[in-house]
Write an enzyme that holds these catalytic residues in place. Structure first.
Site, PDB file in Angstrom:
ATOM      1  N   ASP A  38       0.387  -8.393  45.263  1.00 15.36           N
ATOM      2  CA  ASP A  38       0.101  -9.078  46.524  1.00 15.36           C
ATOM      3  C   ASP A  38      -0.635 -10.376  46.233  1.00 15.36           C
ATOM      4  O   ASP A  38      -1.313 -10.510  45.216  1.00 15.36           O
ATOM      5  CB  ASP A  38      -0.747  -8.186  47.432  1.00 15.36           C
ATOM      6  CG  ASP A  38      -0.641  -8.567  48.901  1.00 15.36           C
ATOM      7  OD1 ASP A  38       0.092  -7.889  49.640  1.00 15.36           O
ATOM      8  OD2 ASP A  38      -1.282  -9.562  49.308  1.00 15.36           O
ATOM      9  N   ASN A  91       9.062  -6.459  49.296  1.00 17.92           N
ATOM     10  CA  ASN A  91       8.609  -6.345  50.678  1.00 17.92           C
ATOM     11  C   ASN A  91       7.865  -7.573  51.196  1.00 17.92           C
ATOM     12  O   ASN A  91       7.815  -7.799  52.397  1.00 17.92           O
ATOM     13  CB  ASN A  91       7.710  -5.104  50.780  1.00 17.92           C
ATOM     14  CG  ASN A  91       6.924  -5.061  52.070  1.00 17.92           C
ATOM     15  OD1 ASN A  91       7.458  -4.730  53.121  1.00 17.92           O
ATOM     16  ND2 ASN A  91       5.640  -5.398  51.989  1.00 17.92           N
ATOM     17  N   TYR A 157      13.271 -17.510  59.684  1.00 15.91           N
ATOM     18  CA  TYR A 157      13.119 -16.075  59.416  1.00 15.91           C
ATOM     19  C   TYR A 157      14.466 -15.366  59.519  1.00 15.91           C
ATOM     20  O   TYR A 157      14.823 -14.564  58.657  1.00 15.91           O
ATOM     21  CB  TYR A 157      12.120 -15.471  60.408  1.00 15.91           C
ATOM     22  CG  TYR A 157      11.748 -14.040  60.107  1.00 15.91           C
ATOM     23  CD1 TYR A 157      10.686 -13.752  59.254  1.00 15.91           C
ATOM     24  CD2 TYR A 157      12.449 -12.980  60.665  1.00 15.91           C
ATOM     25  CE1 TYR A 157      10.339 -12.439  58.965  1.00 15.91           C
ATOM     26  CE2 TYR A 157      12.105 -11.667  60.379  1.00 15.91           C
ATOM     27  CZ  TYR A 157      11.056 -11.400  59.536  1.00 15.91           C
ATOM     28  OH  TYR A 157      10.721 -10.098  59.249  1.00 15.91           O
ATOM     29  N   LYS A 161      16.368 -13.503  56.380  1.00 16.47           N
ATOM     30  CA  LYS A 161      16.651 -12.061  56.384  1.00 16.47           C
ATOM     31  C   LYS A 161      18.156 -11.786  56.338  1.00 16.47           C
ATOM     32  O   LYS A 161      18.589 -10.804  55.724  1.00 16.47           O
ATOM     33  CB  LYS A 161      16.007 -11.400  57.594  1.00 16.47           C
ATOM     34  CG  LYS A 161      14.482 -11.414  57.549  1.00 16.47           C
ATOM     35  CD  LYS A 161      13.928 -10.733  56.302  1.00 16.47           C
ATOM     36  CE  LYS A 161      12.415 -10.663  56.295  1.00 16.47           C
ATOM     37  NZ  LYS A 161      11.870  -9.980  55.099  1.00 16.47           N
ATOM     38  N   ILE A 190       7.137  -3.522  63.887  1.00 16.64           N
ATOM     39  CA  ILE A 190       6.328  -2.439  63.348  1.00 16.64           C
ATOM     40  C   ILE A 190       4.870  -2.595  63.770  1.00 16.64           C
ATOM     41  O   ILE A 190       4.314  -3.701  63.783  1.00 16.64           O
ATOM     42  CB  ILE A 190       6.430  -2.407  61.805  1.00 16.64           C
ATOM     43  CG1 ILE A 190       7.900  -2.239  61.388  1.00 16.64           C
ATOM     44  CG2 ILE A 190       5.580  -1.281  61.227  1.00 16.64           C
ATOM     45  CD1 ILE A 190       8.590  -0.997  61.911  1.00 16.64           C
ATOM     46  N   THR A 192       1.325  -2.869  63.387  1.00 14.43           N
ATOM     47  CA  THR A 192       0.333  -3.209  62.370  1.00 14.43           C
ATOM     48  C   THR A 192      -0.861  -3.861  63.058  1.00 14.43           C
ATOM     49  O   THR A 192      -0.728  -4.424  64.154  1.00 14.43           O
ATOM     50  CB  THR A 192       0.899  -4.202  61.337  1.00 14.43           C
ATOM     51  OG1 THR A 192       1.220  -5.432  61.990  1.00 14.43           O
ATOM     52  CG2 THR A 192       2.139  -3.638  60.651  1.00 14.43           C
TER      53      THR A 192
END
Length: 251
Positions: A38, A91, A157, A161, A190, A192
């Site tokens: 990361d 990811n 984006y 993708k 999602i 988060t």
């Protein structure tokens, strides 16, 4: 506890939070030695500490996935630390600024494409080279529902993708007979902390309503699909794109 990843080494980018963290934790729980990669080293080290506290094995490495040399070094770190590379999850990604295509700045375009698309190429290139040395492996690329759908004010984006899904298919064909499987996962929106912190209650309610299931997905749900695709249980699955989206793309 199922230890079907025992003896395997995993490399996960963007693993300090959200989906990446859930993937790293689940891999460790199932026996893998996990490299938590990361940009935020402090956060990555906290994930590693949590894994170790639960009896797992892990190591942290700092990486800017938009820089090919840093990706190469991070994958080499995984091999140097644990001796090999068996599974990888690409990811790491960013959302980018919201704007219609005609108003999208070149700087914002290049930043999103670098982090969300180029990084997957850099990562797979390094991961595949490492896996070929030890007989193969499995790679999951984190795409999105926007890997096949459009979305207003997100041209970079969406383009990135879509590219991840296409690149997944191409790589899967190239390495199908070399014992390397490559698949993609397409999460819906999602749940988060970051997403919730930036949205009003009304906007969050509207976002949930886009999903027929009536709620946002959870990182652990995406991780569960990811681990299945990485596992030997998915030994005849490659080149495919798997949605975890509460029915979003079915509409």
């Amino acid at each position: 506890m199922n230890k079907d990843f025992a003896g395997k080494v995993a490399f996960v980018t963007g693993a300090a939070s959200g989906i990446g963290e859930a993937v790293a934790r689940q891999l460790a729980e199932r026996g893998a030695k996990v490299v938590v990669a990361d940009l935020k080293m402090d956060a990555a080290e906290k994930v590693v500490a949590a894994i170790k506290a639960s009896g797992g094995e892990a190591a942290a490495v700092s990486v800017d996935v938009g820089q090919a040399d840093q990706v190469d070094s991070a994958v080499q770190f995984a091999v140097d630390t644990f001796g090999r590379l068996d599974v990888a999850v690409n990811n790491a990604g960013i959302g980018g600024k919201a704007a219609a295509l005609g108003d999208y700045s070149l700087d914002d375009w290049h930043k999103v494409i670098d982090v969300n698309l180029h990084s997957v190429f850099y990562s797979m290139k390094a991961e595949i080279a490492a896996m070929l040395k030890t007989g193969g492996g499995s790679i999951v690329n984190m795409a999105s529902i926007l890997g096949t759908n459009g979305f207003a004010s997100a041209p970079a984006y969406v383009a990135a993708k879509h590219g991840v899904v296409g690149m997944t298919k191409a790589a899967a064909i190239d390495y199908a007979q070399k014992n390397i499987r490559v698949t993609a996962v397409g999460p819906g929106f999602i749940e988060t902390p970051l997403l919730g912190a930036n949205m009003s209650e009304e906007a969050m309610s509207g976002l949930k309503s886009l999903h027929p299931i009536g709620r946002l997905g959870k990182p652990d749900e995406v991780a569960a699909m990811t681990l299945f695709l990485l596992s030997d249980a998915a030994s005849n699955i490659t080149g495919s794109y798997h949605l975890v989206d509460g029915g979003y793309a079915a509409q």
